[in-house]
Design a protein around this motif. Structure first.
Motif, PDB file in Angstrom:
ATOM      1  N   CYS A 163      -0.075-121.436 -57.415  1.00 16.98           N
ATOM      2  CA  CYS A 163      -1.061-120.827 -56.284  1.00 16.98           C
ATOM      3  C   CYS A 163       0.042-120.148 -55.218  1.00 16.98           C
ATOM      4  O   CYS A 163       0.528-120.703 -54.623  1.00 16.98           O
ATOM      5  CB  CYS A 163      -1.718-121.493 -55.659  1.00 16.98           C
ATOM      6  N   THR A 164       0.140-118.825 -55.651  1.00 14.72           N
ATOM      7  CA  THR A 164       1.063-117.985 -54.519  1.00 14.72           C
ATOM      8  C   THR A 164       0.981-116.428 -54.781  1.00 14.72           C
ATOM      9  O   THR A 164       0.806-116.103 -56.146  1.00 14.72           O
ATOM     10  CB  THR A 164       2.463-118.311 -54.555  1.00 14.72           C
ATOM     11  N   LEU A 165       1.357-115.919 -53.900  1.00 15.28           N
ATOM     12  CA  LEU A 165       1.704-114.297 -54.090  1.00 15.28           C
ATOM     13  C   LEU A 165       2.778-114.053 -53.440  1.00 15.28           C
ATOM     14  O   LEU A 165       3.036-112.613 -53.499  1.00 15.28           O
ATOM     15  CB  LEU A 165       0.468-113.580 -53.530  1.00 15.28           C
ATOM     16  N   ALA A 166       3.524-114.897 -52.709  1.00 16.03           N
ATOM     17  CA  ALA A 166       4.619-114.552 -52.016  1.00 16.03           C
ATOM     18  C   ALA A 166       5.587-115.787 -52.263  1.00 16.03           C
ATOM     19  O   ALA A 166       5.223-116.889 -52.413  1.00 16.03           O
ATOM     20  CB  ALA A 166       4.523-114.490 -50.682  1.00 16.03           C
ATOM     21  N   VAL A 167       7.033-115.256 -52.389  1.00 12.98           N
ATOM     22  CA  VAL A 167       7.949-116.663 -52.825  1.00 12.98           C
ATOM     23  C   VAL A 167       7.886-117.753 -51.626  1.00 12.98           C
ATOM     24  O   VAL A 167       7.980-118.781 -51.766  1.00 12.98           O
ATOM     25  CB  VAL A 167       9.442-115.980 -52.527  1.00 12.98           C
ATOM     26  N   ALA A 168       7.410-117.227 -50.304  1.00  4.84           N
ATOM     27  CA  ALA A 168       7.533-118.339 -49.558  1.00  4.84           C
ATOM     28  C   ALA A 168       6.408-119.130 -49.506  1.00  4.84           C
ATOM     29  O   ALA A 168       6.391-120.090 -48.790  1.00  4.84           O
ATOM     30  CB  ALA A 168       7.707-117.434 -47.909  1.00  4.84           C
ATOM     31  N   GLY A 169       5.326-118.813 -50.252  1.00  2.00           N
ATOM     32  CA  GLY A 169       4.424-119.795 -50.395  1.00  2.00           C
ATOM     33  C   GLY A 169       3.021-118.893 -50.049  1.00  2.00           C
ATOM     34  O   GLY A 169       3.178-117.776 -49.902  1.00  2.00           O
ATOM     35  N   HIS A 224      -8.194-124.467 -44.478  1.00  2.00           N
ATOM     36  CA  HIS A 224      -8.032-125.763 -43.794  1.00  2.00           C
ATOM     37  C   HIS A 224      -7.864-125.688 -42.485  1.00  2.00           C
ATOM     38  O   HIS A 224      -7.086-126.473 -41.844  1.00  2.00           O
ATOM     39  CB  HIS A 224      -7.165-126.529 -44.588  1.00  2.00           C
ATOM     40  N   ASP A 225      -8.131-124.650 -41.790  1.00  2.00           N
ATOM     41  CA  ASP A 225      -7.634-124.191 -40.412  1.00  2.00           C
ATOM     42  C   ASP A 225      -6.434-124.285 -40.150  1.00  2.00           C
ATOM     43  O   ASP A 225      -6.029-124.721 -39.025  1.00  2.00           O
ATOM     44  CB  ASP A 225      -8.580-125.223 -39.583  1.00  2.00           C
ATOM     45  N   ASP A 226      -5.668-123.820 -41.083  1.00  5.14           N
ATOM     46  CA  ASP A 226      -4.207-123.900 -40.905  1.00  5.14           C
ATOM     47  C   ASP A 226      -3.400-125.079 -40.739  1.00  5.14           C
ATOM     48  O   ASP A 226      -2.489-125.202 -40.088  1.00  5.14           O
ATOM     49  CB  ASP A 226      -3.742-122.895 -39.842  1.00  5.14           C
ATOM     50  N   LYS A 227      -4.076-126.342 -40.723  1.00  3.48           N
ATOM     51  CA  LYS A 227      -3.707-127.643 -40.330  1.00  3.48           C
ATOM     52  C   LYS A 227      -3.183-127.950 -41.688  1.00  3.48           C
ATOM     53  O   LYS A 227      -3.575-127.928 -42.545  1.00  3.48           O
ATOM     54  CB  LYS A 227      -4.866-128.627 -39.923  1.00  3.48           C
ATOM     55  N   PRO A 228      -1.649-128.665 -41.354  1.00  6.68           N
ATOM     56  CA  PRO A 228      -1.180-129.118 -42.681  1.00  6.68           C
ATOM     57  C   PRO A 228      -1.770-130.291 -43.242  1.00  6.68           C
ATOM     58  O   PRO A 228      -2.411-131.193 -42.589  1.00  6.68           O
ATOM     59  CB  PRO A 228       0.429-129.898 -41.876  1.00  6.68           C
ATOM     60  N   VAL A 229      -1.908-130.317 -44.547  1.00  8.36           N
ATOM     61  CA  VAL A 229      -2.393-131.174 -45.447  1.00  8.36           C
ATOM     62  C   VAL A 229      -1.903-132.576 -45.347  1.00  8.36           C
ATOM     63  O   VAL A 229      -0.491-132.602 -45.682  1.00  8.36           O
ATOM     64  CB  VAL A 229      -2.760-130.686 -46.913  1.00  8.36           C
ATOM     65  N   ARG A 230      -2.411-133.626 -45.113  1.00  5.82           N
ATOM     66  CA  ARG A 230      -1.738-134.845 -45.296  1.00  5.82           C
ATOM     67  C   ARG A 230      -1.417-135.166 -46.661  1.00  5.82           C
ATOM     68  O   ARG A 230      -2.480-135.493 -47.513  1.00  5.82           O
ATOM     69  CB  ARG A 230      -2.444-135.995 -44.614  1.00  5.82           C
ATOM     70  N   LYS A 231      -0.046-135.535 -46.938  1.00  3.39           N
ATOM     71  CA  LYS A 231       0.203-135.897 -48.203  1.00  3.39           C
ATOM     72  C   LYS A 231       0.121-137.314 -48.717  1.00  3.39           C
ATOM     73  O   LYS A 231       0.476-138.003 -47.790  1.00  3.39           O
ATOM     74  CB  LYS A 231       1.646-135.366 -48.555  1.00  3.39           C
ATOM     75  N   GLU A 251       1.414-135.518 -53.628  1.00  5.56           N
ATOM     76  CA  GLU A 251       2.922-135.073 -53.416  1.00  5.56           C
ATOM     77  C   GLU A 251       3.267-134.537 -55.086  1.00  5.56           C
ATOM     78  O   GLU A 251       2.677-134.940 -55.936  1.00  5.56           O
ATOM     79  CB  GLU A 251       4.085-136.317 -53.221  1.00  5.56           C
ATOM     80  N   LEU A 252       3.899-133.398 -54.992  1.00 11.33           N
ATOM     81  CA  LEU A 252       4.458-132.767 -56.266  1.00 11.33           C
ATOM     82  C   LEU A 252       5.695-132.999 -56.254  1.00 11.33           C
ATOM     83  O   LEU A 252       6.462-131.968 -55.635  1.00 11.33           O
ATOM     84  CB  LEU A 252       3.821-131.376 -56.097  1.00 11.33           C
ATOM     85  N   LYS A 253       6.223-133.769 -57.155  1.00  9.04           N
ATOM     86  CA  LYS A 253       7.766-133.924 -57.090  1.00  9.04           C
ATOM     87  C   LYS A 253       8.194-132.858 -58.489  1.00  9.04           C
ATOM     88  O   LYS A 253       7.664-132.528 -59.296  1.00  9.04           O
ATOM     89  CB  LYS A 253       7.851-135.376 -57.884  1.00  9.04           C
ATOM     90  N   PHE A 294       2.134-123.874 -54.801  1.00 12.00           N
ATOM     91  CA  PHE A 294       1.232-124.376 -55.578  1.00 12.00           C
ATOM     92  C   PHE A 294       0.821-125.386 -54.905  1.00 12.00           C
ATOM     93  O   PHE A 294      -0.685-125.902 -54.874  1.00 12.00           O
ATOM     94  CB  PHE A 294       1.705-124.896 -56.917  1.00 12.00           C
ATOM     95  N   SER A 295       1.529-126.466 -54.357  1.00 15.97           N
ATOM     96  CA  SER A 295       1.261-127.666 -53.964  1.00 15.97           C
ATOM     97  C   SER A 295       0.780-127.553 -52.033  1.00 15.97           C
ATOM     98  O   SER A 295       0.529-128.847 -51.532  1.00 15.97           O
ATOM     99  CB  SER A 295       2.192-128.730 -53.937  1.00 15.97           C
ATOM    100  N   LYS A 296       0.819-126.535 -51.609  1.00 14.30           N
ATOM    101  CA  LYS A 296       0.758-126.289 -50.172  1.00 14.30           C
ATOM    102  C   LYS A 296      -0.558-127.165 -49.726  1.00 14.30           C
ATOM    103  O   LYS A 296      -0.658-127.624 -48.702  1.00 14.30           O
ATOM    104  CB  LYS A 296       0.741-124.992 -49.769  1.00 14.30           C
TER     105      LYS A 296
END
Length: 563
Positions: free
Chosen positions: A15-21, A27-34, A345-347, A338-340
């Motif tokens: 999942c991405t359209l840009a190298v940076a992510g 998700h309201d731009d809140k970081p997802v708890r891994k 956790e995506l190792k 992809f894992s954003k």
């Protein structure tokens, strides 16, 4: 029954359209708890005793394409959905548990064991009740016919994998009418993966029967289920209980497999057309987690996503060009994007043979596998591809450096996103990438399996035996690519894999596989990305099915809970 094996392949996702992510997925731009991914023995199948299940009912699944070949020992049959179906209707001699440990299946085997170490001899005693649907008993003749078809001695048999079988010197009748004796010319550690599933001798004992006799049909069965109907117009295959089955009777009346584009599975699940759907992608998870009477089941599976480079044609024949692509593709960027929005956790995956949660895993990446566009440019210079300026493809002898990235038109938008990201990365070093979408039913049979691509991406799954990966890295022989669709290999890799497969000391075998892996990375065979998390949406009332992890499916125990 074993769900799939290594060449059980499905389209890779990212999942991405840009190298940076990629952008937030709502998700309201809140970081997802891994959360940590499940352990190696992690699974969630809503386990229940069979007594809790009601008799009857159907189960509906989505599969990626119409099945054109039911002999899974051919290249076209190695597609995962074909293996899922055939292992439900043919004798499945061994089963894996949640930890990947292998056990005899008593429905077919009274016993199976090594009775001599030098030479290695394996003796089987077949269940006297076990029979083919044509009335014949299972016998040593079935083992012998399968060995002859798969040992590589006769190229007329279009075998996808000869490893293990090519180390057998003879197959003969063992003790009594139901005994089978298999003698090896050299030791073979993973002997339990052979003859599993077992095919009937009279349906594979000539090249014509082996290659064509299972095209679009399974002409005979020998398990709890048989194929009840093929509906090519409706794109469905239905399996039903076989009344001649001698083991525990299935609870389900039928299992229906329907060919669906990957992108359509979430909608089909929400419309109650299928009973299970992948919930890995954030856009799918968001919708599926809210569905009524739905469980999200998670497990740890042997499941790797990679990019295959075709060294059998065009510019990628040059190892320097393949190495340049390795250096130009930011694996960490692909994985991070992809894992954003995943809770797992995506190792990073730095090994072709072992998953990060497996014993034996180590980082074998080469000097080319760290993101380094400058190094990529230098390698392309050395290969004779001249820089034509920013935004333009490099040239050599009047040719432009152009590659195709082949995708299934039935894949998800995330699959396209990954291709577009790779396209950006390679374009930055002067490699023009054309994204080429092909019909879903043709993707494997006409493109991947035949090496008709420059770059593509898919998954290898369920390699609980490392020897299952041998055909993925073995050098092709003539037109037989085995499962090395990019035709990248070497005599050194072949020798290491052969030695590893014949090493019964597990620690020594692990060392040899890692030595082979080091060479595989150096040659630019394929670019590993990540271990794909197993996250599935499943109907809450369905028992003994879901995220199996390393275990196999037993359809005789799958069913709907009593209300």
């Amino acid at each position: 029954m074993r769900r799939t094996t290594v060449a059980a392949i499905a389209a890779a996702l990212s999942c991405t359209l840009a190298v940076a992510g990629c952008s937030s997925s709502g998700h309201d731009d809140k970081p997802v708890r891994k959360q940590a991914a499940p352990g190696a023995d992690g699974q969630n199948i809503n386990a229940h005793p069979v007594s809790d299940l009601r008799q009857g009912g159907s189960l509906h699944f989505g599969i990626d394409q119409w099945i054109t070949q039911y002999n899974i020992n051919t290249v076209d049959g190695s597609q995962g959905d074909a293996q899922e179906i055939i292992r439900a209707v043919l004798p499945d001699l061994f089963d894996a548990d949640a930890k990947g440990a292998i056990h005899n299946n008593p429905d077919f085997l009274v016993s199976a064991k090594v009775t001599s170490a030098s030479p290695q001899v394996v003796e089987y005693q077949l269940n006297p009740k076990a029979r083919w649907s044509d009335g014949k008993a299972l016998s040593w003749r079935d083992f012998k016919a399968q060995w002859k078809a798969l040992n590589g001695a006769d190229d007329a048999y279009e075998a996808a994998d000869t490893s293990g079988y090519d180390q057998i010197s003879r197959v003969e009748q063992g003790t009594g009418a139901l005994g089978v004796k298999v003698t090896f010319s050299s030791p073979y550690a993973d002997w339990q993966r052979l003859f599993d599933p077992l095919y009937p001798a009279s349906y594979i004992d000539t090249p014509d029967k082996f290659n064509k006799g299972w095209s679009e049909k399974a002409p005979v069965s020998g398990a709890a289920f048989k194929v009840g109907a093929y509906d090519k117009t409706g794109q469905t295959i239905t399996i039903v209980p076989d009344p001649k089955w001698w083991g525990n009777k299935p609870k389900l009346d039928s299992v229906v497999y329907r060919a669906l584009d990957t992108s359509a599975k979430t909608e089909a699940y929400l419309n109650k057309e299928i009973d299970e759907a992948p919930a890995l992608l954030p856009e799918d998870y968001k919708r599926l987690v809210k569905a009524a009477d739905t469980d999200i089941r998670r497990g740890a599976r042997w499941d790797e996503v990679h990019i295959t480079l075709n060294g059998g044609r065009g510019p990628l024949k040059d190892v320097k060009v393949r190495n340049a692509l390795q250096a130009a593709i930011n694996r960490k960027g692909v994985n991070t994007s992809f894992s954003k929005d995943l809770s797992f956790e995506l190792k990073p995956l730095n090994n072709h043979f072992f998953m990060p949660n497996q014993q034996g895993y180590q980082d074998n990446t080469s000097e080319f596998d760290s993101y380094d566009p400058a190094k990529a440019g230098k390698l392309l210079d050395e290969a004779g591809w001249k820089d034509a300026g920013e935004g333009k493809p490099r040239t050599k002898d009047g040719r432009k450096l152009t590659l195709d990235y082949t995708l299934s038109a039935g894949g998800t938008s995330a699959q396209t996103d990954q291709a577009e990201l790779v396209q950006q990365m390679l374009g930055a070093v002067g490699v023009k990438v054309d994204i080429k979408k092909v019909p879903a039913n043709d993707y494997f049979n006409k493109f991947v399996n035949t090496g008709n691509f420059d770059i593509t991406s898919f998954r290898n799954v369920d390699a609980v035996y490392q020897t299952m990966l041998t055909p993925v890295f073995l050098r092709p022989k003539g037109k037989n690519l085995y499962q090395n669709f990019g035709s990248v290999g070497s005599p050194k890799i072949d020798a290491l894999l052969k030695k590893a497969g014949g090493t019964t000391d597990h620690a020594a075998a692990v060392k040899l596989y890692n030595q082979a892996d080091t060479e595989i990375w150096k040659l630019g065979h394929s670019i590993e990305l990540y271990q794909r998390p197993q996250i599935d949406a499943v109907r809450s009332g369905l028992a003994n099915y879901g995220a199996f992890g390393l275990a196999d499916t037993d359809y005789t125990k799958v069913g709907w809970l009593k209300k």
